[in-house]
Design an enzyme around this catalytic site. Sequence first.
Site: not given
Length: 733
Positions: A662, A664, A714, A724
């Site tokens: 995607h 940002d 990314h 995480r």
Amino acid sequence: MRLYSPFFTFLLTFAWSLILLANCEEQQIPEEKLLVLTVATKNTDGFRRFLRSAKHFNYTVKVLGRDQKWNGGDYMSAPGGGQKVRLLKTALEEMKNDDQIILFIDSYDVVFASGPKELLKKFRQAKHKVVFSSESLIWPDRHLEDKYPHVREGNRFLNSGGFVGQLSNIKEMLVNWTGKDDDSDQLFFTKIYTDPAKRKSINITLDSRCRLFQNLFGSLDDVVLKFEDGRVRARNVLYDTLPVIIHGNGPTKLQINYLGNYIPNTWTFEKGCTMCHEDLLPLSALKQESEYPLVLIGVFILQPTPFVTVFFERLLKLQYPKDRIKLFIYNKEAHHEKHVTSFLMDHESLYREAKVIGPEEVDEAEARNLAFDTCRKDKDCSYFFNIDAEVVLKNENTLKILIEQNLPVVAPMVTRVGRLWTNFWGALSEEGYYARSEDYVDIVQRQRVGVWNVPYVSSVFLLKASLLQSELDDYDLFDSANLDPDMAFCQHIRNTGVFMYVTNMEIFGRILSTDNYQTGHLHNDLWQIFENPMDWEERYIHENYSHIMKDKLIETPCPDVYWFPVFSDIACKHIVEEMENFGQWSGGGNKDTRIQGGYENVPTIDIHMTQINYKDEWQKFLQEYITPITEKMYPGYYTRAQFELAFVVRYRPDEQPYLRPHHDASTFTINIALNEVGLDYQGGGCRFLRYNCSIQAPRKGWALMHPGRLTHYHEGLPTTAGTRYIAVSFVDP
Ligand SMILES: *[C@@H]1O[C@H](CO)[C@@H](O)[C@H](O)[C@H]1NC(C)=O
Ligand SMILES: *[C@@H]1O[C@H](CO)[C@@H](O)[C@H](O)[C@H]1NC(C)=O
Ligand SMILES: *[C@@H]1O[C@H](CO)[C@@H](O)[C@H](O)[C@H]1NC(C)=O
Ligand SMILES: *[C@@H]1O[C@H](CO)[C@@H](O)[C@H](O)[C@H]1NC(C)=O
Ligand SMILES: *[C@@H]1O[C@H](CO)[C@@H](O)[C@H](O)[C@H]1NC(C)=O
């Protein structure tokens, strides 16, 4: 016809001058003839200050009444002092050398500003056999005013706190004394002085223009410090004189304390502090730790206070044998109970003893009384070290330094960052509150470094336990009908004549702001970035952040992607715990009512900073710690670190393990790893597709900074085990 030529006149004048000069030499009184007599029944701090100044000028001092009981009344208020006259009279009877010069002077509130030579010269110039100090206010009997002779210039009234004269004349003056110890000495001498016959026969005058004696009461506005070549004097600006002796008579004890910080050489521009290196008590001389004096440390938590856990970490690091420390902890806040408990659970056994008192038991004043009393009753207790929880003692040697300074009460100066707010006052207003002394700012900013006698200290100070057995043996030192405990305590100390000092010889630390401290969160300190920015930074910013530029710590793992340390381990831990504690993770669906439009194109399992009321703080963080790096790495781009979306994402194999490719919605993105790969989770990382470049071993506390749109398409790589966490900010959407 002219009788004299101008030249002849000159010769004549010159000759006369020589004769006068010779005369002067002849009349000079040898210094050995001067004897200083003073009455001191107690060895007070003021008395020691007096002796120090006398020694500085080599005065010969004889002390009368040592260790005798004082019956002369309260020097602060009612008339009294007869005992001084009795002791003087007795002492003089034994002395036979009639041309001896006697200086009789108070000592608790007196300092010498100059030496015997000047004193004797000025005495001789007064052309009388007895010279009394003067003041502008008549005391103790106003009705005697008419009997006082008028003076051409200067003070008209007699003060008996100091006089100098020939032995025989002083003896004559005392011959009829039969008074009681609490009769007024001043009235006795006043009656002699105002009797014209006696004044004449004894040959008495007043030092009206304060050439010899400066009484401060009634003259405070006329006296200023005068710094001159390595020494300090007081100047009377009204009469343009430099008095030899300065006397803080009546209610001017604090002013003499102030002047005594300088006069005669206590602190000078040339040498700095001279008394700071005298009478030290070097702990290094002790061979074994077991010989260290026992210290009772009183810890006071009186309000919701930021960084209390850090406070305890510092307490632990204080350089002093723990076996020689007893702890007395007073905690008024339920909110901090967990901090106290956890500290004691881990470390209590290191200390000789620890005691905790809670708010249900007593209030602040009582807790402080109790703490003092614990030391008072403990025969091993040598010092009481008070430290309130808002004090940030950065200097680990503080306790040792204070003990070595060997003063009755001494506070290390701590300041509020960027403010003139400290834990001491340089002066006192008439109402007994804060007033700024002339040297306050210089002391706070360490333009003048030394040990300063001041009227008020608080928050952190060391007190000699011996005082608790003597001058401060009252149990309720902190009680007062109208004053806060800290002020009541200082008032009490001032009234006993014990000196309180603040030292700025070293940098000791600072004092936190406890304003606006909210306790509604799990880790409330995260919210302190505005109120206590320096402490926030020390706690939460990575230790290597400050030198990432200098040491080239910024890495470039992929084109135009920058990687640098920003958060401390604690910051990561607190942010994660805060989010988990809040617990309202988004479902990861496209429908998202938290954002404008209600539709999330690339949903994650997350919590927004706004949801935990952390928007302003987060923006401040970005502005302070990210902006400088952005502007460095992307030159020509300026940002105010605006964002609409900043959030913590949670990746788990069984929840949301990865994020599909995607862009940002940002100009640039900050992605901070909040936990440790290999330890907390497996897998994870980020891949930039255009460059086929991955960051597969994210570092805890490190930020990735990359452009948001167009070039840096990314994806989030799958987390294969554990959980995480990352903190993501879309800056300048
Ligand atoms: C005081 O006496 C000492 C030793 O006799 C001498 O060194 C010093 O200069 C004297 N100080 C003054 C101010 O006269
Ligand atoms: C007082 O003593 C001085 C010498 O010290 C002398 O010159 C003067 O005449 C005396 N005054 C009286 C009134 O006796
Ligand atoms: C002391 O008393 C005697 C006798 O009353 C008197 O003559 C003398 O003046 C007095 N002296 C002083 C200094 O008061
Ligand atoms: C900071 O840098 C030093 C030197 O490179 C390193 O030894 C240390 O581990 C770093 N600190 C942290 C918390 O990573
Ligand atoms: C991307 O990089 C990986 C290893 O870093 C390599 O195995 C792979 O072939 C690369 N893919 C492309 C499309 O270049």
